[in-house]
Write a protein that holds these residues in place. Structure first.
Motif, PDB file in Angstrom:
ATOM      1  N   UNK A   4       4.042  -3.703  -7.404  1.00 32.65           N
ATOM      2  CA  UNK A   4       2.578  -3.715  -7.295  1.00 32.65           C
ATOM      3  C   UNK A   4       2.076  -2.489  -6.529  1.00 32.65           C
ATOM      4  N   UNK A   5       0.879  -2.072  -6.849  1.00 33.15           N
ATOM      5  CA  UNK A   5       0.208  -0.970  -6.149  1.00 33.15           C
ATOM      6  C   UNK A   5      -1.072  -1.522  -5.546  1.00 33.15           C
ATOM      7  N   UNK A   6      -1.175  -1.486  -4.232  1.00 28.96           N
ATOM      8  CA  UNK A   6      -2.351  -2.029  -3.552  1.00 28.96           C
ATOM      9  C   UNK A   6      -3.057  -0.935  -2.763  1.00 28.96           C
ATOM     10  N   UNK A   7      -4.367  -1.027  -2.720  1.00 30.03           N
ATOM     11  CA  UNK A   7      -5.177  -0.072  -1.962  1.00 30.03           C
ATOM     12  C   UNK A   7      -6.291  -0.837  -1.264  1.00 30.03           C
ATOM     13  N   UNK A  19      -8.084  -3.546  -3.862  1.00 33.32           N
ATOM     14  CA  UNK A  19      -7.606  -4.125  -5.118  1.00 33.32           C
ATOM     15  C   UNK A  19      -6.099  -3.941  -5.202  1.00 33.32           C
ATOM     16  N   UNK A  20      -5.521  -4.533  -6.212  1.00 36.02           N
ATOM     17  CA  UNK A  20      -4.087  -4.433  -6.456  1.00 36.02           C
ATOM     18  C   UNK A  20      -3.872  -4.346  -7.963  1.00 36.02           C
ATOM     19  N   UNK A  21      -2.918  -3.509  -8.357  1.00 38.32           N
ATOM     20  CA  UNK A  21      -2.603  -3.333  -9.772  1.00 38.32           C
ATOM     21  C   UNK A  21      -1.099  -3.429  -9.976  1.00 38.32           C
ATOM     22  N   UNK A  22      -0.699  -3.938 -11.141  1.00 34.73           N
ATOM     23  CA  UNK A  22       0.713  -4.002 -11.509  1.00 34.73           C
ATOM     24  C   UNK A  22       0.847  -3.366 -12.891  1.00 34.73           C
ATOM     25  N   UNK A  73       0.820  -1.210   0.000  1.00 36.56           N
ATOM     26  CA  UNK A  73       0.000   0.000   0.000  1.00 36.56           C
ATOM     27  C   UNK A  73       0.852   1.257   0.000  1.00 36.56           C
ATOM     28  N   UNK A  74       2.112   1.128   0.444  1.00 33.18           N
ATOM     29  CA  UNK A  74       2.993   2.295   0.422  1.00 33.18           C
ATOM     30  C   UNK A  74       3.253   2.755  -1.007  1.00 33.18           C
ATOM     31  N   UNK A  75       3.095   1.857  -1.981  1.00 34.84           N
ATOM     32  CA  UNK A  75       3.373   2.198  -3.377  1.00 34.84           C
ATOM     33  C   UNK A  75       2.299   3.085  -4.006  1.00 34.84           C
ATOM     34  N   UNK A  76       1.170   3.202  -3.329  1.00 36.74           N
ATOM     35  CA  UNK A  76       0.086   4.003  -3.891  1.00 36.74           C
ATOM     36  C   UNK A  76       0.332   5.496  -3.725  1.00 36.74           C
ATOM     37  N   UNK A  77       1.340   5.854  -2.912  1.00 38.86           N
ATOM     38  CA  UNK A  77       1.642   7.275  -2.719  1.00 38.86           C
ATOM     39  C   UNK A  77       0.486   7.997  -2.065  1.00 38.86           C
ATOM     40  N   UNK A  78       0.289   9.224  -2.496  1.00 38.24           N
ATOM     41  CA  UNK A  78      -0.774  10.059  -1.915  1.00 38.24           C
ATOM     42  C   UNK A  78      -2.100   9.774  -2.628  1.00 38.24           C
ATOM     43  N   UNK A  79      -2.713   8.654  -2.259  1.00 40.59           N
ATOM     44  CA  UNK A  79      -3.970   8.258  -2.889  1.00 40.59           C
ATOM     45  C   UNK A  79      -5.082   9.234  -2.505  1.00 40.59           C
ATOM     46  N   UNK A  80      -5.878   9.608  -3.494  1.00 39.11           N
ATOM     47  CA  UNK A  80      -7.055  10.445  -3.234  1.00 39.11           C
ATOM     48  C   UNK A  80      -8.272   9.530  -3.186  1.00 39.11           C
ATOM     49  N   UNK A  81      -8.967   9.562  -2.059  1.00 37.50           N
ATOM     50  CA  UNK A  81     -10.138   8.692  -1.884  1.00 37.50           C
ATOM     51  C   UNK A  81     -11.253   9.497  -1.240  1.00 37.50           C
ATOM     52  N   UNK A  82     -12.400   9.494  -1.902  1.00 37.54           N
ATOM     53  CA  UNK A  82     -13.553  10.227  -1.378  1.00 37.54           C
ATOM     54  C   UNK A  82     -14.741   9.303  -1.147  1.00 37.54           C
ATOM     55  N   UNK A  83     -14.463   8.023  -0.924  1.00 41.95           N
ATOM     56  CA  UNK A  83     -15.537   7.066  -0.724  1.00 41.95           C
ATOM     57  C   UNK A  83     -15.843   6.310  -2.004  1.00 41.95           C
ATOM     58  N   UNK A  84     -16.553   5.190  -1.848  1.00 38.53           N
ATOM     59  CA  UNK A  84     -16.899   4.383  -3.011  1.00 38.53           C
ATOM     60  C   UNK A  84     -15.742   3.519  -3.471  1.00 38.53           C
ATOM     61  N   UNK A 107      -4.964 -10.599   1.883  1.00 35.49           N
ATOM     62  CA  UNK A 107      -3.655 -11.191   1.583  1.00 35.49           C
ATOM     63  C   UNK A 107      -3.771 -12.250   0.491  1.00 35.49           C
ATOM     64  N   UNK A 108      -4.724 -13.153   0.641  1.00 39.02           N
ATOM     65  CA  UNK A 108      -4.927 -14.221  -0.336  1.00 39.02           C
ATOM     66  C   UNK A 108      -5.158 -13.648  -1.726  1.00 39.02           C
ATOM     67  N   UNK A 109      -6.012 -12.659  -1.819  1.00 34.20           N
ATOM     68  CA  UNK A 109      -6.327 -12.047  -3.111  1.00 34.20           C
ATOM     69  C   UNK A 109      -5.088 -11.400  -3.729  1.00 34.20           C
ATOM     70  N   UNK A 110      -4.352 -10.646  -2.924  1.00 30.61           N
ATOM     71  CA  UNK A 110      -3.196  -9.927  -3.457  1.00 30.61           C
ATOM     72  C   UNK A 110      -2.102 -10.869  -3.919  1.00 30.61           C
ATOM     73  N   UNK A 111      -1.748 -11.844  -3.092  1.00 27.11           N
ATOM     74  CA  UNK A 111      -0.660 -12.754  -3.484  1.00 27.11           C
ATOM     75  C   UNK A 111      -1.058 -13.573  -4.706  1.00 27.11           C
ATOM     76  N   UNK A 112      -2.338 -13.935  -4.797  1.00 23.61           N
ATOM     77  CA  UNK A 112      -2.792 -14.672  -5.970  1.00 23.61           C
ATOM     78  C   UNK A 112      -2.727 -13.804  -7.235  1.00 23.61           C
ATOM     79  N   UNK A 113      -3.074 -12.521  -7.123  1.00 22.31           N
ATOM     80  CA  UNK A 113      -3.018 -11.633  -8.275  1.00 22.31           C
ATOM     81  C   UNK A 113      -1.581 -11.461  -8.770  1.00 22.31           C
TER      82      UNK A 113
END
Length: 297
Positions: free
Chosen positions: A245-248, A277-280, A29-40, A117-123
């Motif tokens: 990877x970028x995880x949020x 979710x996680x993105x690469x 999650x540290x890789x996401x940097x300054x994530x902007x999140x307003x809900x949803x 964890x399961x979801x992220x490592x599998x992705x």
């Protein structure tokens, strides 16, 4: 006592903090940097583009470069939730925060964090496998070191560096590595955001140990309970640059209804909703390698 809006805000902050502290994949999650999140289910992640070096001119001096800051919008596909009732007879106003905090803390610790964890490592495994960077073979004390070295070399060659690599290894495989090279796994400090921990390392590459139940080649959802579980082969390890990877994960607005408001029962009612979710990025996929148990194991 705090009103339900204040309590919900408090819970939301504490629950997000628990994910950051307790998930084995928290450093992603540290890789996401300054994530902007307003809900949803949508987040905006900053992206910086800049020019590289240019020739210096003794006549005109420096070539002007440009820096562009933009935000990429990502949609979190994992939209998960549960609601809970705590009977009014089991808890009064004075200790609701303590009781509900224990309930939701246990829920995240035993259900939410293992699923994330399961979801992220599998992705990450799926991404490596999609690039034909996943090896399926059984390991022994005599073969594990050579197999590990092979994948580390491949990742170093693709990433162009040894620094910043991380090995995510299931605990059973880690025990086998300990047997193969006893007393050769040196401790190093591993930083995940603001959290600093001591972990074992192989040739100074941190090893993040993960329960084998959270490292599986297949993830499926039960049609009746909606629970997510892992199956298929054990993932022995994943090796990749820590920044790849970028995880949020975000706890959407927690809703709390007191017994006089909630009409379904004489109970405190809590609605919990988690997006994650996680993105690469495509240009980082070449530096991810995986090793799994042989098919049928």
């Amino acid at each position: 006592m705090a009103n339900t809006i204040e309590m919900a805000t408090l819970f939301q902050t504490q629950l997000d903090r628990q994910i950051t502290q307790d998930a084995t994949s928290n450093f992603l999650e540290a890789n996401a940097g300054q994530v902007i999140y307003h809900g949803g289910d949508t987040v905006k992640i900053p992206k910086i583009d800049m020019d590289g070096l240019a020739d210096y001119s003794r006549t005109t001096g420096y070539t002007q470069g440009g820096v562009t800051l933009s935000y990429e919008t990502f949609k979190m596909t994992q939209d998960r939730g549960r609601s809970f009732n705590i009977d009014a007879m089991d808890v009064d106003e004075s200790n609701f925060l303590v009781t509900a905090g224990n309930v939701m803390g246990d829920f995240q610790r035993t259900k939410v964090i293992p699923e994330i964890d399961l979801y992220r490592w599998n992705k990450i495994y799926t991404a490596a496998n999609g690039k034909s960077h996943a090896t399926a073979a059984d390991l022994t004390k005599d073969t594990i070191v050579a197999a590990l070295e092979k994948d580390i070399t491949a990742v170093e060659d693709a990433a162009g560096t040894h620094n910043g690599l991380v090995i995510v290894m299931n605990t059973l495989t880690s025990a086998l590595l300990d047997q193969a090279i006893p007393k050769q796994l040196n401790p190093v400090e591993f930083t995940a955001g603001q959290i600093h921990t001591q972990v074992q390392a192989y040739n100074d590459i941190p090893i993040i140990k993960v329960s084998s139940s959270r490292m599986k080649t297949t993830v499926s959802k039960d049609s009746s309970t909606q629970a997510i579980a892992g199956s298929g082969q054990d993932i022995h390890w994943l090796i990749f640059p820590q920044f790849a990877p970028i995880a949020v994960s975000k706890t959407d607005t927690v809703r709390i209804f007191d017994p006089t408001t909630y009409q379904g029962a004489n109970a405190w009612h809590i609605d919990y909703r988690k997006f994650h979710d996680i993105w690469i990025p495509e240009n980082r996929l070449t530096a991810i390698y995986a090793h799994t148990a042989a098919a049928g194991k």
